[in-house]
Design a protein around this motif. Structure first.
Motif, PDB file in Angstrom:
ATOM      1  N   ILE A  44       0.898  -1.235  -0.113  1.00  0.00           N
ATOM      2  CA  ILE A  44      -0.006   0.173  -0.069  1.00  0.00           C
ATOM      3  C   ILE A  44       0.806   1.253   0.036  1.00  0.00           C
ATOM      4  N   ALA A  45       1.921   1.184   0.868  1.00  0.00           N
ATOM      5  CA  ALA A  45       2.818   2.388   0.994  1.00  0.00           C
ATOM      6  C   ALA A  45       3.484   2.723  -0.423  1.00  0.00           C
ATOM      7  N   SER A  46       3.925   1.640  -1.165  1.00  0.00           N
ATOM      8  CA  SER A  46       4.503   1.898  -2.411  1.00  0.00           C
ATOM      9  C   SER A  46       3.393   2.514  -3.402  1.00  0.00           C
ATOM     10  N   PHE A  47       2.333   1.900  -3.573  1.00  0.00           N
ATOM     11  CA  PHE A  47       1.271   2.443  -4.344  1.00  0.00           C
ATOM     12  C   PHE A  47       1.077   3.992  -3.969  1.00  0.00           C
ATOM     13  N   ILE A  48       1.065   4.175  -2.816  1.00  0.00           N
ATOM     14  CA  ILE A  48       0.883   5.679  -2.458  1.00  0.00           C
ATOM     15  C   ILE A  48       2.010   6.629  -2.821  1.00  0.00           C
ATOM     16  N   ALA A  49       3.247   6.022  -2.761  1.00  0.00           N
ATOM     17  CA  ALA A  49       4.510   6.858  -3.155  1.00  0.00           C
ATOM     18  C   ALA A  49       4.849   7.026  -4.500  1.00  0.00           C
ATOM     19  N   MET A  50       4.320   6.154  -5.302  1.00  0.00           N
ATOM     20  CA  MET A  50       4.624   6.026  -6.737  1.00  0.00           C
ATOM     21  C   MET A  50       4.048   7.502  -7.380  1.00  0.00           C
ATOM     22  N   PRO A  51       2.708   7.939  -7.315  1.00  0.00           N
ATOM     23  CA  PRO A  51       2.128   8.929  -8.313  1.00  0.00           C
ATOM     24  C   PRO A  51       2.781  10.200  -7.528  1.00  0.00           C
ATOM     25  N   ILE A  52       3.113  10.334  -6.323  1.00  0.00           N
ATOM     26  CA  ILE A  52       3.386  11.654  -5.559  1.00  0.00           C
ATOM     27  C   ILE A  52       4.764  11.823  -6.182  1.00  0.00           C
ATOM     28  N   THR A  53       5.628  10.849  -6.079  1.00  0.00           N
ATOM     29  CA  THR A  53       7.122  10.990  -6.553  1.00  0.00           C
ATOM     30  C   THR A  53       7.348  11.038  -8.029  1.00  0.00           C
ATOM     31  N   TRP A  54       6.183  10.594  -8.578  1.00  0.00           N
ATOM     32  CA  TRP A  54       6.237  10.727 -10.145  1.00  0.00           C
ATOM     33  C   TRP A  54       6.254  12.043 -10.651  1.00  0.00           C
ATOM     34  N   TYR A  55       5.296  12.947  -9.795  1.00  0.00           N
ATOM     35  CA  TYR A  55       4.955  14.324  -9.886  1.00  0.00           C
ATOM     36  C   TYR A  55       6.025  15.212  -9.624  1.00  0.00           C
ATOM     37  N   ALA A  56       6.543  14.855  -8.440  1.00  0.00           N
ATOM     38  CA  ALA A  56       7.802  15.734  -7.693  1.00  0.00           C
ATOM     39  C   ALA A  56       8.910  15.400  -8.671  1.00  0.00           C
ATOM     40  N   MET A  57       9.297  14.340  -9.150  1.00  0.00           N
ATOM     41  CA  MET A  57      10.471  14.135  -9.985  1.00  0.00           C
ATOM     42  C   MET A  57      10.440  14.866 -11.517  1.00  0.00           C
ATOM     43  N   SER A  58       9.058  14.686 -12.001  1.00  0.00           N
ATOM     44  CA  SER A  58       8.685  15.336 -13.128  1.00  0.00           C
ATOM     45  C   SER A  58       9.097  16.885 -13.258  1.00  0.00           C
ATOM     46  N   LYS A  59       8.601  17.521 -11.992  1.00  0.00           N
ATOM     47  CA  LYS A  59       8.738  18.876 -11.643  1.00  0.00           C
ATOM     48  C   LYS A  59      10.213  19.174 -11.606  1.00  0.00           C
ATOM     49  N   TRP A  60      11.214  18.373 -10.912  1.00  0.00           N
ATOM     50  CA  TRP A  60      12.492  18.349 -10.857  1.00  0.00           C
ATOM     51  C   TRP A  60      13.003  18.351 -12.263  1.00  0.00           C
ATOM     52  N   LEU A  61      12.754  17.555 -13.108  1.00  0.00           N
ATOM     53  CA  LEU A  61      13.541  17.422 -14.363  1.00  0.00           C
ATOM     54  C   LEU A  61      13.054  18.398 -15.457  1.00  0.00           C
ATOM     55  N   GLN A  62      12.110  19.324 -15.009  1.00  0.00           N
ATOM     56  CA  GLN A  62      11.957  20.407 -15.874  1.00  0.00           C
ATOM     57  C   GLN A  62      12.820  21.460 -15.827  1.00  0.00           C
ATOM     58  N   ASP A  63      13.834  21.377 -15.180  1.00  0.00           N
ATOM     59  CA  ASP A  63      14.937  22.219 -14.953  1.00  0.00           C
ATOM     60  C   ASP A  63      15.839  21.791 -16.011  1.00  0.00           C
ATOM     61  N   PHE A  64      15.812  20.963 -16.512  1.00  0.00           N
ATOM     62  CA  PHE A  64      16.712  20.357 -17.691  1.00  0.00           C
ATOM     63  C   PHE A  64      16.227  20.503 -18.775  1.00  0.00           C
ATOM     64  N   ALA A  65      17.149  21.027 -19.799  1.00  0.00           N
ATOM     65  CA  ALA A  65      16.880  21.407 -20.986  1.00  0.00           C
ATOM     66  C   ALA A  65      16.663  20.071 -21.954  1.00  0.00           C
ATOM     67  N   TYR A  66      17.338  18.856 -21.334  1.00  0.00           N
ATOM     68  CA  TYR A  66      17.179  17.665 -22.145  1.00  0.00           C
ATOM     69  C   TYR A  66      17.340  16.588 -20.851  1.00  0.00           C
ATOM     70  N   ARG A  67      16.234  15.913 -21.028  1.00  0.00           N
ATOM     71  CA  ARG A  67      15.896  15.040 -19.619  1.00  0.00           C
ATOM     72  C   ARG A  67      15.457  13.909 -20.200  1.00  0.00           C
ATOM     73  N   ILE A  68      15.229  12.955 -19.226  1.00  0.00           N
ATOM     74  CA  ILE A  68      15.009  11.499 -19.494  1.00  0.00           C
ATOM     75  C   ILE A  68      13.479  11.506 -19.353  1.00  0.00           C
ATOM     76  N   ASP A  69      12.634  10.315 -19.848  1.00  0.00           N
ATOM     77  CA  ASP A  69      11.369   9.977 -19.479  1.00  0.00           C
ATOM     78  C   ASP A  69      11.417   9.101 -18.285  1.00  0.00           C
ATOM     79  N   ILE A  70      10.796   9.434 -17.226  1.00  0.00           N
ATOM     80  CA  ILE A  70      10.602   8.400 -16.081  1.00  0.00           C
ATOM     81  C   ILE A  70      10.033   6.895 -16.540  1.00  0.00           C
ATOM     82  N   GLN A  71      10.589   5.895 -16.274  1.00  0.00           N
ATOM     83  CA  GLN A  71      10.315   4.665 -16.918  1.00  0.00           C
ATOM     84  C   GLN A  71       9.408   4.002 -15.602  1.00  0.00           C
ATOM     85  N   TRP A  72       8.744   3.127 -16.003  1.00  0.00           N
ATOM     86  CA  TRP A  72       7.693   2.604 -15.166  1.00  0.00           C
ATOM     87  C   TRP A  72       8.439   1.439 -14.246  1.00  0.00           C
ATOM     88  N   TRP A  73       9.529   0.913 -14.900  1.00  0.00           N
ATOM     89  CA  TRP A  73      10.217  -0.208 -14.163  1.00  0.00           C
ATOM     90  C   TRP A  73      11.005   0.596 -12.876  1.00  0.00           C
TER      91      TRP A  73
END
Length: 807
Positions: free
Chosen positions: A742-771
């Protein structure tokens, strides 16, 4: 009464050594992290606060606008500072700094290369509150060829002698030492060892222009002045000064110049916000990032919360064990507020003990933390009265916050229920709370694991991204300019060595961030009335530059060997083609006009390459043929014994030099240095992710041990009835493992949003992979499984006779 509380608390802590250790160790780790991160945040948030009037000092920044893209330059032109001061009475003073290239400095037989040399106005030391140890701050930098140096430079060149009155030879020019300072504070956005007088470079007869760059300009405003109102009036100066310059330099009409001036904006940046909020080109030094302040602040809070949750979980779980004690106290007349005070005293004692351990851990971990964070903290920093007061306040706060719920929970037990033996049922009703807290702990741990993976993936992507040039096996021989005309014969000698693939001479090297700049447009588009002016960088190179660095000409040709025919030729990159508006046409043969009405013919288009880190978008660039080779010698090599080659090159260098030291670097090392901030972030995330998992696991270990102890008779009965050890282990583990899922499922969407925001600082960036999410969840699950299984297997293998003997 207090003495009795403390004595009782100590007895209880001594009686429950395992739980006490888990609480103390967990709290100590949490407090250690909080103390270290707080020190880091304090340093970051207090940059440039050392001037007495720091809140009244603003830096003038030039912003150029190319379509939807903007570029900030922190060093506008020479006339900007005095022009703003004379136009607006609320500007009390201004000062300017300018960078000087590294130079060889000598005194008698001593000769060193100095990298931190800055030109400064005479009033710089007064505005920035930097006291002189010797010399007069009002006049020290008034005369041309005068310098103020740091105490370290005095010792380096003059030993124990006084510096003032002596002279240093800098780049072959004599400079007189007129002042000595201790040093520029560590928490400054710039540092220098030698300050040269601005009058050495800026003569009264010099052109006082507005439309170029080169001078870091700081304004001291009246304390009642509104910087936003002043900023709103700066376009008046652009109209008055920049427009005529553009009209003259670009050879355009007044109407066109006014249009161009709209892409030329000055704004004011508070001195205290430069370090964390500025991302301008040509900063003195790499700045920090306010996003990391938020991230690390949140980390400190979350890790401390994990430790507090451990305390709450274990205290409420152990309620049944203390229920009879509570019942007897109540029968003997103990009031609820006294019980609350008793349990809060125990909590604060635990926290005080944890704080003592935390200081010890800070002492041990400080060298590692300094290495990871890039700071230079000493243990004394944590022992000053402010830090100690903060530590005491934090201890009391954590002790009360961590213990307040258990205190009220334990003191609320009903006497009749307790004496009937039903105290455990009361605490059983709180299992939902404990489950929620476990979920919260492992959600944070899983989030940190995911964040660590994303940070390292982005770092790996940037370091391995196709850069448009080949950085491997490239040796840069520094300071080639000191050889004068001998640099060309040295290059020819190297080219005759079969270990050398190619060689070229240039000051402009990717990652060095030292390109010049100008404004350009295409003449053919201007003749059609559709001119598009853009700001662009400039590289001056030889024709051997492109093949040496493995770059690719995608259209047209490279420069010919040095010849008058190519003196007005230019190669531009793909970004310049797009921004100039000629992407749908053949750019070859078109004419580029730059500031000063100089005309160049496009002979080639080079594939985009990163001149700085992959964090920044590739900017327009024009490459011009250098007339006289000067600068660094760039050598592409092919040998496994690089050390022997470097030794041989040094021998050749010594034959041409007049005593200048030989120094070199590798381009891939310089490239790697661009990502120190990201590497630091990755290390910090990794460290704190591990710490978070350890703290959460400690709490889970203690809670599992207690819950299994509560079910020991049930386990004994199951074993007597034939249950296997494996089935019992699974039964005891599955409830906890469900919570981790349950903790993992809660953490996943929140972390995806936060790290997507962090990656916006980079002109060239990765796509966060599901694995990444799956792997982080599996790691959290495995850690929890190992933690719980340790206790579960131990319980399942126990002899049931011992647990059932009392029945």
């Amino acid at each position: 009464m207090i003495k009795n509380f403390i004595k009782t608390a100590w007895r209880n802590l001594s009686r429950n050594k395992a739980f006490s250790f888990i609480n103390v160790f967990g709290l100590a780790v949490g407090l250690t992290c909080c103390m270290l991160i707080s020190a880091y945040l304090y340093s970051e948030l207090n940059y440039d606060t050392y001037p007495v009037n720091a809140k009244q000092i603003y830096r003038v920044v030039l912003r150029t606008i190319n379509g939807n893209a903007t570029t900030d330059f922190p060093n506008p032109d020479v006339a900007v500072g005095p022009g703003i001061k004379s136009a607006f009475p609320q500007v009390l003073d201004y000062t300017r700094l300018t960078t000087n290239p590294p130079a060889f400095v000598s005194y008698e037989t001593k000769k060193f290369k100095e990298n931190n040399i800055i030109g400064a106005e005479p009033n710089f030391f007064r505005m920035f509150s930097v006291p002189l140890l010797s010399g007069d701050s009002k006049t020290a930098l008034t005369a041309p060829n005068s310098i103020v140096i740091t105490k370290a430079i005095v010792k380096k060149y003059f030993g124990n002698s006084q510096g003032v009155g002596k002279a240093l030879l800098i780049g072959g020019v004599v400079f007189n030492v007129t002042g000595v300072i201790d040093k520029i504070p560590d928490d400054s956005h710039f540092h220098a060892d030698i300050f040269t007088s601005m009058s050495t470079y800026v003569k009264p007869s010099s052109r006082q222009s507005w439309s170029n760059i080169g001078f870091y300009t700081y304004l001291l405003l009246d304390k009642n002045a509104d910087p936003k109102q002043l900023e709103a009036r700066l376009p008046i100066l652009v109209e008055r000064n920049v427009v005529p310059e553009m009209q003259h330099d670009m050879g355009i009409s007044l109407t066109e110049a006014r249009k161009s001036a709209k892409t030329f904006v000055f704004f004011l940046q508070p001195l205290t916000s430069i370090h964390l909020h500025s991302a301008a080109r040509f900063e003195f030094e790499p700045n920090g990032d306010i996003h990391y302040v938020y991230i690390f602040g949140a980390l400190a809070i979350f890790i401390l919360l994990l430790a507090c949750i451990n305390f709450t979980n274990l205290s409420t779980a152990s309620a049944a064990k203390r229920s009879k004690e509570i019942g007897i106290r109540k029968v003997l007349g103990s009031a609820k507020n006294k019980l609350v005070s008793q349990f809060l005293t125990e909590s604060v004692m635990l926290t005080l003990l944890a704080t003592v351990f935390a200081f010890g851990m800070v002492f041990l971990l400080l060298p590692y933390f300094n290495d990871v964070s890039g700071k230079q903290f000493t243990f004394g920093f944590f022992l000053n009265y402010k830090a100690l007061l903060l530590a005491v306040g934090l201890t009391l706060f954590v002790g009360i916050v961590a213990g307040i719920y258990p205190a009220f929970f334990l003191s609320s037990f009903k006497i009749i229920s307790i004496l009937k033996g039903n105290g455990g049922s009361q605490q059983a009703n709180k299992s939902n709370l404990r489950s929620s807290l476990i979920v919260f702990q492992f959600a944070i741990s899983t989030a940190l694991i995911i964040a660590t993976f994303v940070v390292y993936q982005q770092l790996h992507y940037m370091q391995n991204k196709k850069l448009g040039y080949n950085k491997d096996q490239v040796l840069v021989i520094n300071d080639g300019y000191v050889l004068g005309n001998n640099i060309v014969p040295l290059k020819q000698q190297l080219l005759s060595d079969n270990r050398v693939v190619n060689a070229t001479i240039s000051d402009n090297i990717p990652t060095y961030n030292n390109a010049g700049g100008t404004v350009i447009y295409v003449k053919e588009l201007a003749d059609k009335g559709s001119r598009s002016e853009i700001a662009t960088g400039i590289y001056w190179v030889e024709n051997s530059y492109v093949p040496t660095l493995g770059m690719q000409i995608v259209k047209g040709r490279n420069f010919y060997p040095p010849s008058p025919a190519d003196s007005i030729s230019v190669i531009i990159n793909e970004a310049a083609v797009r921004d100039l508006g000629i992407g749908n046409e053949d750019p070859i043969g078109k004419t580029i006009i730059r500031s000063g009405q100089r005309h160049y013919t496009i002979v080639g288009v080079i594939k985009d390459f990163n001149t700085t880190s992959a964090k920044q978008k590739i900017a327009p660039l024009m490459i011009l043929p250098v007339g006289k080779p000067v600068g660094n010698l760039i050598v592409r090599v092919k040998t496994r014994d690089v050390g022997k080659l470097v030794s041989d090159i040094k021998t050749k260098w010594d034959a041409y030099s007049s005593g200048e030291p030989f120094s070199y670097s590798f381009l891939d090392d310089k490239f790697a240095s661009l990502y120190k901030a990201e590497e630091r972030t990755g290390k910090i995330f990794t460290s704190f992710a591990i710490i978070a998992v350890i703290i959460a696991s400690l709490g889970l270990l203690g809670l599992a041990a207690f819950m299994i102890r509560q079910r020991v008779k049930e386990i004994g009965i199951r074993k007597v009835l034939g249950a296997s050890s494996g089935s019992i282990t699974f039964m005891l583990s599955k409830e906890f493992l469900k919570l981790i899922v349950i903790a993992s499922f809660i953490a996943m969407p929140i972390t995806w949003y936060a790290m997507s925001k962090w990656l916006q600082d980079f002109a060239y960036r990765i796509d966060i992979q599901w694995w990444v999410f799956l792997l982080a969840g599996i790691i959290a699950l495995l850690v929890a499984a190992v933690t719980i299984s340790f206790q579960s297997i131990k319980a399942s293998l126990a002899n049931p006779v011992k647990s059932l003997r009392s029945e």
